[in-house]
Design a protein around this motif. Structure first.
Motif, PDB file in Angstrom:
ATOM      1  N   HIS A  15      -7.874   1.861   9.537  1.00  0.00           N
ATOM      2  CA  HIS A  15      -6.511   2.368   9.592  1.00  0.00           C
ATOM      3  C   HIS A  15      -6.333   3.115  10.906  1.00  0.00           C
ATOM      4  CE1 HIS A  15      -2.750   4.262   8.427  1.00  0.00           C
ATOM      5  NE2 HIS A  15      -2.790   3.678   7.247  1.00  0.00           N
ATOM      6  N   GLU A  38       0.833  -1.205   0.000  1.00  0.00           N
ATOM      7  CA  GLU A  38       0.000   0.000   0.000  1.00  0.00           C
ATOM      8  C   GLU A  38       0.863   1.249   0.000  1.00  0.00           C
ATOM      9  OE1 GLU A  38      -2.050   3.483   1.341  1.00  0.00           O
ATOM     10  OE2 GLU A  38      -0.502   2.456   2.508  1.00  0.00           O
ATOM     11  N   THR A  56      -4.575   6.368  -0.502  1.00  0.00           N
ATOM     12  CA  THR A  56      -4.553   4.920  -0.292  1.00  0.00           C
ATOM     13  C   THR A  56      -5.113   4.208  -1.508  1.00  0.00           C
ATOM     14  OG1 THR A  56      -5.490   3.097   1.010  1.00  0.00           O
ATOM     15  CG2 THR A  56      -6.781   5.119   0.919  1.00  0.00           C
TER      16      THR A  56
END
Length: 380
Positions: free
Chosen positions: A141, A116, A304
């Motif tokens: 997250h 990521e 992201t």
């Protein structure tokens, strides 16, 4: 979930203790699979041509829900983005949902998504069809605040190389073409452009090669730049203006130049409204205080590859706050906090909140049908 608390915290700490970079997360990938394999998930790895990606599937219900686990770290500062928390909470969510999958006509898919931080693992997995059977995808997250409907910026990243001609810097500088000067011209142009950037647009970069010896005119130089904007359209406009700045370096010095994308573009994170509001209620249920909706819009959090997922299916990527003593993500202090007591609490509570959100989706006939219909349209 309570009886797996120790296992999940141990998993979080184990991943944190051995940080691995994008596409090289072999130990972390194996650790993340282990508890699901013990529970009877059908684990397939590698998948999508990615050595450190996997799918762990449990159940055979008509509603297929994905849970994303990330486990890559950052160069030099380890798990300063807290991906150990993401991986452990994803496993906890999957294990909790396995307990009720048959009752809810649910299939649980834990997705191990590498790279990521750099490389766009989820984008590559989307392109490989690994999300095709999934109707909705969730993950969380860690961060300094609790944010239910977290948003992010669209992103692209490029490497720009300039090629000139070497020469002795004192004996014959006039025979050289200075590639490092091309970088300087380009960066000055970028610095001046910043005043005219639209709200939500931003650029940041580094010089990765500026020459090897001070007495040699550099014949090659390279820099890496990241561009971000509120959405894909704003990003495209920014990319065009940045391209002119890169060109300026070449024109001003006589260098040849090349621009190469270093990873797939990340699209903006667009949380599903119903899932986000359900998660907000779960945050409040466990005693958390998520920021208000107005502040959510004003606080896009980096970028992201989960954004690409939310562009094609309902999904959420909430932020679960941990106490990092004032540090934010991508700081060494956050890496230290990612195995602290509040991080361990985030693993357990995050697992519970995500699992309850999926259960609510499975039990709500209208919302269940909505996401299933969207999935049918996407794959028909």
């Amino acid at each position: 979930m309570v009886r797996r608390r120790g296992d999940l915290i141990e998993l979080s700490h184990d991943i944190h203790a051995e940080p691995e970079l994008a596409f090289s997360e072999h130990r972390s990938c194996a650790k993340t699979q282990a508890l699901t394999a013990e529970r009877g998930f059908d684990v397939t790895t590698p998948v999508g041509g990615l050595d450190t990606a996997f799918r762990a599937v449990y159940g055979s219900g008509s509603l297929v829900v994905g849970v994303c686990a990330e486990y890559d770290a950052l160069p030099g500062i380890g798990h300063a983005c807290g991906h150990n928390i993401i991986a452990a909470s994803a496993v906890g969510t999957a294990l909790a949902l396995a307990e009720v999958a048959d009752d809810l006509d649910l299939t649980v898919v834990l997705l191990g998504t590498p790279a990521e931080e750099a490389g766009g693992g989820k984008v590559l997995m989307l392109e490989a069809g690994l999300f095709d059977d999934i109707a909705a995808t969730v993950m969380l997250h860690p961060g300094p605040l609790d944010i239910a409907a977290a948003r992010s910026l669209a992103l692209s990243q490029v490497a720009v190389s300039y090629v000139g001609r070497e020469s002795h810097a004192a004996v014959a500088p006039h025979l050289g073409i200075n590639a490092a000067d091309a970088v300087t011209v380009s960066q000055v142009a970028i610095g001046l452009l910043r005043q005219q950037l639209a709200p939500g647009q931003m650029v940041h970069g580094i010089v990765t090669d500026g020459g090897q010896a001070s007495n040699v005119i550099p014949g090659r130089a390279e820099m890496q730049y990241t561009m971000r904007a509120d959405d894909a359209a704003g990003l495209a406009a920014l990319e065009a203006r940045m391209a002119d700045c890169f060109l300026a370096g070449a024109v001003g010095t006589g260098c040849d130049y090349d621009i190469t994308a270093t990873e797939p573009p990340y699209l903006e994170l667009t949380p599903d409204g119903w899932l986000a509001e359900t998660f907000r209620a779960e945050m409040q249920r466990v005693g958390r205080s998520p920021v208000g909706r107005e502040l959510e819009v004003a606080l896009p959090l980096g970028s992201t590859d989960m954004g690409n997922v939310t562009q094609v299916m309902p999904g959420i990527h909430p932020i679960v706050g941990i106490d990092a003593n004032g540090a934010s993500v991508h700081q060494p202090g956050f890496a230290a906090a990612a195995v602290g007591p509040s991080a361990d609490k985030a693993v357990v509570e995050g697992s519970i909140m995500l699992a309850r959100t999926v259960v609510a989706l499975a039990e709500n006939s209208a919302e269940r049908e909505r996401v299933l219909e969207l999935q049918r349209r996407r794959t028909s």
